[in-house]
Design a protein around this motif. Structure first.
Motif, PDB file in Angstrom:
ATOM      1  N   ASP A  81       0.981  -1.631   0.121  1.00 49.73           N
ATOM      2  CA  ASP A  81      -0.418   0.189   0.198  1.00 49.73           C
ATOM      3  C   ASP A  81       0.561   0.932   0.252  1.00 49.73           C
ATOM      4  O   ASP A  81      -0.008   2.338  -0.647  1.00 49.73           O
ATOM      5  CB  ASP A  81      -1.040   0.153   1.074  1.00 49.73           C
ATOM      6  N   PHE A  82       2.325   1.029   0.521  1.00 53.27           N
ATOM      7  CA  PHE A  82       3.102   2.325   0.548  1.00 53.27           C
ATOM      8  C   PHE A  82       4.183   1.669   0.354  1.00 53.27           C
ATOM      9  O   PHE A  82       4.694   0.711   0.207  1.00 53.27           O
ATOM     10  CB  PHE A  82       3.157   2.556   1.945  1.00 53.27           C
ATOM     11  N   PRO A  83       5.200   3.204  -0.312  1.00 50.52           N
ATOM     12  CA  PRO A  83       6.755   2.289  -1.204  1.00 50.52           C
ATOM     13  C   PRO A  83       7.202   1.899   0.228  1.00 50.52           C
ATOM     14  O   PRO A  83       8.125   0.753  -0.341  1.00 50.52           O
ATOM     15  CB  PRO A  83       7.378   4.213  -1.225  1.00 50.52           C
ATOM     16  N   ASP A  84       7.395   2.716   1.435  1.00 47.91           N
ATOM     17  CA  ASP A  84       7.927   1.331   2.699  1.00 47.91           C
ATOM     18  C   ASP A  84       7.762  -0.004   2.848  1.00 47.91           C
ATOM     19  O   ASP A  84       8.495  -1.236   3.223  1.00 47.91           O
ATOM     20  CB  ASP A  84       8.086   1.709   3.743  1.00 47.91           C
ATOM     21  N   ASP A  85       6.442  -0.139   2.458  1.00 50.26           N
ATOM     22  CA  ASP A  85       5.792  -2.099   1.663  1.00 50.26           C
ATOM     23  C   ASP A  85       6.606  -2.440   1.112  1.00 50.26           C
ATOM     24  O   ASP A  85       6.054  -3.801   0.762  1.00 50.26           O
ATOM     25  CB  ASP A  85       4.309  -2.373   1.996  1.00 50.26           C
ATOM     26  N   TYR A  86       7.561  -2.349  -0.197  1.00 49.35           N
ATOM     27  CA  TYR A  86       7.424  -2.775  -0.728  1.00 49.35           C
ATOM     28  C   TYR A  86       8.924  -3.971  -0.153  1.00 49.35           C
ATOM     29  O   TYR A  86      10.497  -3.121  -0.714  1.00 49.35           O
ATOM     30  CB  TYR A  86       8.835  -2.155  -1.925  1.00 49.35           C
ATOM     31  N   ASN A  87       9.394  -4.626  -0.074  1.00 47.56           N
ATOM     32  CA  ASN A  87      10.122  -5.080   1.369  1.00 47.56           C
ATOM     33  C   ASN A  87       9.848  -7.007   1.433  1.00 47.56           C
ATOM     34  O   ASN A  87       8.440  -6.931   1.561  1.00 47.56           O
ATOM     35  CB  ASN A  87      10.428  -4.521   2.947  1.00 47.56           C
ATOM     36  N   LEU A  88      10.319  -7.597   0.874  1.00 48.19           N
ATOM     37  CA  LEU A  88      10.427  -8.774   0.716  1.00 48.19           C
ATOM     38  C   LEU A  88      10.100  -9.495   2.654  1.00 48.19           C
ATOM     39  O   LEU A  88      10.365 -10.042   2.753  1.00 48.19           O
ATOM     40  CB  LEU A  88      10.713  -9.637  -0.303  1.00 48.19           C
ATOM     41  N   GLY A  89      11.351  -8.650   3.019  1.00 46.49           N
ATOM     42  CA  GLY A  89      11.940  -9.534   4.959  1.00 46.49           C
ATOM     43  C   GLY A  89      13.550 -10.042   4.510  1.00 46.49           C
ATOM     44  O   GLY A  89      13.810  -9.578   3.662  1.00 46.49           O
TER      45      GLY A  89
END
Length: 167
Positions: A81-89
């Protein structure tokens, strides 16, 4: 987005450039190159500590995956939903454990690639708690590693039943 590989141990030499190169290709194959990914290389003591805290298993292991998007079903892509959420882990590789598990005819760097690919599949919702889940994950890893081989000339096989110590 970025792939960060950190080596937090001094027991086993790590060649980050080949690992980075192969994992970047794996990310493209999986279609997740727009997502951040962390790979952290640790020794037996540290992977055992992490395994004890998060999985209640007081033993070293090969790989532990910590997904940013925790409730993905196998093969689902995160829907940020947000640019910072483009993270797999993050993927923790127990490089000392992996090194000692390698057979004489196996290339350690190839095994690191296979193990990191296994961890990456976990970040995308794949598990191996049941036979059906294991089969699904195995097939996904095999397809990814076959495509990696087609692109790089390597011949890598997925982790086999009983050989993965954690995840």
């Amino acid at each position: 987005m970025s792939l960060v590989i950190r080596n937090l141990q001094r027991v086993i030499p790590i060649r980050r450039a080949p690992l980075r190169s192969k994992i970047e290709i794996v990310r493209r194959i999986l279609g997740v190159q727009k997502f951040d990914l962390g790979i952290i290389c640790v020794d037996n003591k540290n992977i055992q500590h992490i395994n004890r805290i998060y999985r209640d298993r007081n033993v070293p292991t090969d790989v532990l995956s910590f997904p940013f998007h925790e409730h993905l079903k196998a093969g689902e892509f995160p829907q940020p939903d947000f640019p910072d959420d483009y993270n797999l882990g993050d993927i923790f590789l127990g490089v000392e454990y992996i090194f000692h598990q390698c057979k004489e005819n196996e290339d350690y760097n190839d095994v690191l690639t296979v193990t990191a690919t296994h961890g990456l599949c976990h970040l995308l919702g794949f598990t191996h708690g049941t036979e059906a889940e294991w089969q699904q994950m195995f097939q996904k890893e095999k397809a990814v590693l076959d495509e990696l081989g087609r692109r790089t000339g390597t011949r890598l096989q997925p982790l086999t039943r009983g050989l993965f110590g954690g995840s």
